[in-house]
Design an enzyme around this catalytic site. Structure first.
Site, PDB file in Angstrom:
ATOM      1  N   ILE A 241       0.879  -1.186  -0.084  1.00 53.33           N
ATOM      2  CA  ILE A 241      -0.101   0.098   0.076  1.00 53.33           C
ATOM      3  C   ILE A 241       0.753   1.266  -0.033  1.00 53.33           C
ATOM      4  CG2 ILE A 241      -0.295   0.419   2.341  1.00 53.33           C
ATOM      5  CD1 ILE A 241      -3.373   0.504   1.970  1.00 53.33           C
TER       6      ILE A 241
ATOM      7  N   ASN B 120      11.288  -8.976   7.207  1.00 50.96           N
ATOM      8  CA  ASN B 120      11.485  -8.449   8.515  1.00 50.96           C
ATOM      9  C   ASN B 120      10.865  -9.498   9.611  1.00 50.96           C
ATOM     10  OD1 ASN B 120      12.957  -5.980   7.431  1.00 50.96           O
ATOM     11  ND2 ASN B 120      10.806  -5.201   7.161  1.00 50.96           N
TER      12      ASN B 120
ATOM     13  N   VAL C  20       3.571  -6.063  10.224  1.00 49.32           N
ATOM     14  CA  VAL C  20       2.525  -6.855  10.264  1.00 49.32           C
ATOM     15  C   VAL C  20       3.014  -8.332  10.463  1.00 49.32           C
ATOM     16  CG1 VAL C  20       0.735  -7.578   8.678  1.00 49.32           C
ATOM     17  CG2 VAL C  20       1.564  -5.395   8.432  1.00 49.32           C
TER      18      VAL C  20
ATOM     19  N   HIS D  79       5.812 -12.545   5.523  1.00 47.21           N
ATOM     20  CA  HIS D  79       5.816 -11.619   4.300  1.00 47.21           C
ATOM     21  C   HIS D  79       7.029 -11.419   3.652  1.00 47.21           C
ATOM     22  CE1 HIS D  79       5.157  -8.317   7.090  1.00 47.21           C
ATOM     23  NE2 HIS D  79       6.010  -7.710   6.126  1.00 47.21           N
TER      24      HIS D  79
ATOM     25  N   HIS E 161       8.963  -9.134   0.904  1.00 50.82           N
ATOM     26  CA  HIS E 161       8.875  -7.822   0.077  1.00 50.82           C
ATOM     27  C   HIS E 161       9.615  -8.143  -1.084  1.00 50.82           C
ATOM     28  CE1 HIS E 161       7.619  -5.190   3.426  1.00 50.82           C
ATOM     29  NE2 HIS E 161       8.164  -5.874   4.204  1.00 50.82           N
TER      30      HIS E 161
END
Ligand code: 5GP
Length: 126
Positions: free
Chosen positions: A36, A96, A105, A109, A111
């Site tokens: 986002i 991370n 979050v 995930h 990136h």
């Protein structure tokens, strides 16, 4: 406490369809969507569909099929975004984990960022 998963996190809501996302690619085990707040022309997040907090939680506890599905989707994203070394100019993949990793979050995930020179690997600040 280990890898306690909080299913109120924003990516869990995306997976449940409670909030929208800009999907790039998807398979049985993973979803890829645009960040986002992109930090590069290509900035895609790849997440497992299963409930894993972090890279080490996923690596330790996910099934072989989930791990393969996740990794293959990463390759698909790099190719689709034109940043794969197979015809493109490269990318940076970052994950991370936890407090010292500055993970915002708590759903694992990766990136995938590219489309420009990504600069130094890390820039530390206190
Ligand atoms: P982290 O710091 O946990 O590695 O990265 C979290 C990333 O999630 C950030 O780059 C942030 O911009 C992105 N993000 C946070 N909330 C949302 C959201 O609701 N939708 C999308 N697509 N990305 C988000």
């Amino acid at each position: 406490m280990g890898f306690a998963y909080d299913d109120s996190n924003i990516f869990a809501k995306i997976l449940r369809g409670e909030i929208p996302n800009n999907t790039v690619a998807e398979n049985d085990h993973a979803l890829a969507f645009r960040d986002i707040s992109p930090k590069a022309p290509t900035h895609v997040l790849v997440i497992p569909k299963g409930a894993y907090v972090s890279f080490d939680d996923f690596s330790k506890n996910a099934s072989d099929a989930e791990i393969v599905g996740f990794m293959r989707l990463c390759a698909e994203v790099a190719a689709a975004e034109g940043v794969s070394l197979d015809g493109g100019n490269g990318f940076r993949a970052i994950t991370n984990a936890g407090e010292d990793g500055v993970q915002e979050v708590p759903h694992f995930h990766l990136h995938i960022m590219g489309g420009r020179m990504m600069g130094p690997m890390v820039s530390l600040r206190d």
